[in-house]
Motif scaffolding. Structure first.
Motif, PDB file in Angstrom:
ATOM      1  N   VAL A  93       0.851  -1.194   0.000  1.00 34.32           N
ATOM      2  CA  VAL A  93       0.000   0.000   0.000  1.00 34.32           C
ATOM      3  C   VAL A  93       0.882   1.237   0.000  1.00 34.32           C
ATOM      4  CG1 VAL A  93      -1.766   1.285   1.254  1.00 34.32           C
ATOM      5  CG2 VAL A  93      -1.809  -1.214   1.256  1.00 34.32           C
ATOM      6  N   LEU A  94       0.606   2.137  -0.926  1.00 36.08           N
ATOM      7  CA  LEU A  94       1.296   3.419  -0.999  1.00 36.08           C
ATOM      8  C   LEU A  94       0.275   4.490  -0.636  1.00 36.08           C
ATOM      9  CD1 LEU A  94       3.777   5.109  -1.769  1.00 36.08           C
ATOM     10  CD2 LEU A  94       2.917   5.098  -4.117  1.00 36.08           C
ATOM     11  N   ASP A  95       0.442   5.080   0.552  1.00 35.97           N
ATOM     12  CA  ASP A  95      -0.509   6.083   1.039  1.00 35.97           C
ATOM     13  C   ASP A  95       0.130   7.464   0.926  1.00 35.97           C
ATOM     14  OD1 ASP A  95      -2.566   7.418   2.198  1.00 35.97           O
ATOM     15  OD2 ASP A  95      -2.469   6.374   4.126  1.00 35.97           O
ATOM     16  N   LEU A  96      -0.438   8.296   0.045  1.00 36.88           N
ATOM     17  CA  LEU A  96       0.081   9.646  -0.177  1.00 36.88           C
ATOM     18  C   LEU A  96      -0.844  10.703   0.406  1.00 36.88           C
ATOM     19  CD1 LEU A  96       1.202   9.204  -3.879  1.00 36.88           C
ATOM     20  CD2 LEU A  96       2.622   9.080  -1.825  1.00 36.88           C
ATOM     21  N   SER A  97      -1.627  10.332   1.390  1.00 31.34           N
ATOM     22  CA  SER A  97      -2.559  11.205   2.080  1.00 31.34           C
ATOM     23  C   SER A  97      -3.760  11.580   1.211  1.00 31.34           C
ATOM     24  CB  SER A  97      -1.845  12.443   2.603  1.00 31.34           C
ATOM     25  OG  SER A  97      -2.737  13.268   3.297  1.00 31.34           O
ATOM     26  N   VAL A  98      -3.537  12.040   0.012  1.00 31.30           N
ATOM     27  CA  VAL A  98      -4.624  12.381  -0.896  1.00 31.30           C
ATOM     28  C   VAL A  98      -5.009  11.176  -1.749  1.00 31.30           C
ATOM     29  CG1 VAL A  98      -5.284  13.861  -2.837  1.00 31.30           C
ATOM     30  CG2 VAL A  98      -3.876  14.778  -0.996  1.00 31.30           C
ATOM     31  N   LEU A  99      -4.030  10.379  -2.064  1.00 25.30           N
ATOM     32  CA  LEU A  99      -4.210   9.230  -2.945  1.00 25.30           C
ATOM     33  C   LEU A  99      -3.661   7.988  -2.280  1.00 25.30           C
ATOM     34  CD1 LEU A  99      -4.970   8.272  -5.853  1.00 25.30           C
ATOM     35  CD2 LEU A  99      -2.603   8.756  -6.471  1.00 25.30           C
ATOM     36  N   ARG A 100      -4.413   6.919  -2.314  1.00 22.46           N
ATOM     37  CA  ARG A 100      -3.956   5.668  -1.725  1.00 22.46           C
ATOM     38  C   ARG A 100      -3.962   4.592  -2.807  1.00 22.46           C
ATOM     39  NH1 ARG A 100      -6.227   2.968   3.771  1.00 22.46           N
ATOM     40  NH2 ARG A 100      -4.422   1.651   4.093  1.00 22.46           N
ATOM     41  N   LEU A 101      -2.802   4.018  -3.083  1.00 24.18           N
ATOM     42  CA  LEU A 101      -2.659   2.976  -4.095  1.00 24.18           C
ATOM     43  C   LEU A 101      -2.362   1.648  -3.419  1.00 24.18           C
ATOM     44  CD1 LEU A 101      -0.430   4.884  -6.668  1.00 24.18           C
ATOM     45  CD2 LEU A 101      -2.859   4.410  -6.856  1.00 24.18           C
ATOM     46  N   THR A 102      -3.034   0.618  -3.875  1.00 27.40           N
ATOM     47  CA  THR A 102      -2.822  -0.721  -3.344  1.00 27.40           C
ATOM     48  C   THR A 102      -2.394  -1.635  -4.482  1.00 27.40           C
ATOM     49  OG1 THR A 102      -4.557  -0.343  -1.725  1.00 27.40           O
ATOM     50  CG2 THR A 102      -3.893  -2.608  -2.091  1.00 27.40           C
ATOM     51  N   PHE A 103      -1.258  -2.289  -4.304  1.00 30.08           N
ATOM     52  CA  PHE A 103      -0.735  -3.197  -5.307  1.00 30.08           C
ATOM     53  C   PHE A 103      -0.735  -4.612  -4.739  1.00 30.08           C
ATOM     54  CE2 PHE A 103       1.391   0.877  -5.903  1.00 30.08           C
ATOM     55  CZ  PHE A 103       1.102   1.140  -7.228  1.00 30.08           C
TER      56      PHE A 103
END
Length: 88
Positions: free
Chosen positions: A51-61
């Motif tokens: 999981v890449l959490d950029l506060s505004v955008l959260r991406l799950t691979f």
């Protein structure tokens, strides 16, 4: 013509995967054929993906693939049958 051969190879491999999965499911409860249903799963853990959490955008691979002995055999058979086709 090369595109046609590539599509045919893709069809044969996908057919081998599907037939192998069905064969593994059928042989699961047959005592002397149960070894065909043995499978191994590889990839990222499905329970804890990256999981890449950029506060505004959260991406799950995540990626997971499982393959059984029956699928390996049927894929090999499909490639062998593909090589026997006369499409040139």
């Amino acid at each position: 013509m090369k595109l046609k051969r590539n599509l045919l190879l893709l069809f044969f491999v996908l057919a081998g995967i599907v037939v192998g999965a069905m064969l593994a499911a059928v042989c699961k409860n047959v005592p002397f054929l149960s070894w065909l249903s043995y499978y191994q799963s590889i990839g990222f853990n499905a329970d804890a993906p990256f999981v890449l959490d950029l506060s505004v955008l959260r991406l799950t691979f995540g990626f997971s693939m499982g393959i059984s002995v029956a699928q390996i055999i049927t894929i090999a058979l499909a490639i062998f049958l593909y090589n026997k086709t006369n499409l040139r």
